[in-house]
Scaffold this active site. Structure first.
Site, mmCIF file in Angstrom:
data_model
loop_
_atom_site.group_PDB
_atom_site.id
_atom_site.type_symbol
_atom_site.label_atom_id
_atom_site.label_comp_id
_atom_site.label_asym_id
_atom_site.label_seq_id
_atom_site.Cartn_x
_atom_site.Cartn_y
_atom_site.Cartn_z
ATOM 1 N N PRO A 96 29.743 -9.221 34.337
ATOM 2 C CA PRO A 96 30.799 -8.752 33.433
ATOM 3 C C PRO A 96 32.148 -9.292 33.889
ATOM 4 O O PRO A 96 32.391 -9.446 35.088
ATOM 5 C CB PRO A 96 30.729 -7.230 33.540
ATOM 6 C CG PRO A 96 30.003 -6.954 34.809
ATOM 7 C CD PRO A 96 29.134 -8.144 35.093
ATOM 8 N N HIS A 97 32.997 -9.596 32.943
ATOM 9 C CA HIS A 97 34.310 -10.142 33.281
ATOM 10 C C HIS A 97 35.308 -9.782 32.192
ATOM 11 O O HIS A 97 34.934 -9.535 31.052
ATOM 12 C CB HIS A 97 34.253 -11.650 33.491
ATOM 13 C CG HIS A 97 33.606 -12.386 32.360
ATOM 14 N ND1 HIS A 97 32.247 -12.475 32.213
ATOM 15 C CD2 HIS A 97 34.132 -13.063 31.318
ATOM 16 C CE1 HIS A 97 31.963 -13.182 31.125
ATOM 17 N NE2 HIS A 97 33.092 -13.546 30.571
#
Length: 154
Positions: A65-66
């Site tokens: 996730p970013h």
């Protein structure tokens, strides 16, 4: 760019189990708030917004996730090893037990992509993933992640 500059030792945690992706993002937000002094709600909201564009579970039990956040001056990372894998909606439909979240400044372009490529390359290494899955000590996990030879980012 080196993982040791992105990931602080205190930002590596082992969690027993998480009941949902929402709870995972809350855990990531709590860690980012504690280690990097970021607003927890902003981290959770940014990760959730990015995830709504498409799942960041890349397969083989790994999620990346970013998100971009205002107020950051450099890319920061949070790593979680989940002892009971979580259904994440990954591309291969396998549950996730290794999560490396990247938080980048809202205006970052190349640095964010370089960091994402570096993390992706590191976690594609089956030897690294095997060591991560075989250990539960956060200091050991941090050492495994950051002692890899630096390679040029894409």
């Amino acid at each position: 760019m080196e993982l040791s500059r992105i990931l602080q030792p205190e930002a590596v945690r082992v969690v027993n189990s998480l009941t949902s992706k929402k709870r995972l993002f809350q855990e990531l937000g709590e860690t980012a708030a504690a280690v990097y002094d970021l607003p927890q709600a902003d981290v959770v909201d940014s990760l959730t917004d990015r995830e709504s564009l498409g799942p960041t579970g890349v397969g083989q039990g790994i999620a990346l996730p970013h998100a971009r956040l205002s107020g950051l001056t450099e890319v920061k990372g949070v790593f979680l090893r989940i002892e009971k894998p979580l259904d994440f909606g990954a591309v291969d439909r396998q549950p996730v037990d290794l999560v490396f979240a990247l938080l980048a400044p809202s205006g970052s372009g190349v640095d964010h992509l370089r960091a994402l490529a570096l993390v992706s390359r590191t976690l594609r290494d089956q030897g690294v993933c095997g060591k991560l899955r075989a250990n539960t000590d956060p200091a050991t996990l941090h050492a495994v992640l950051t002692e890899q030879p630096a390679s040029e980012a894409a």
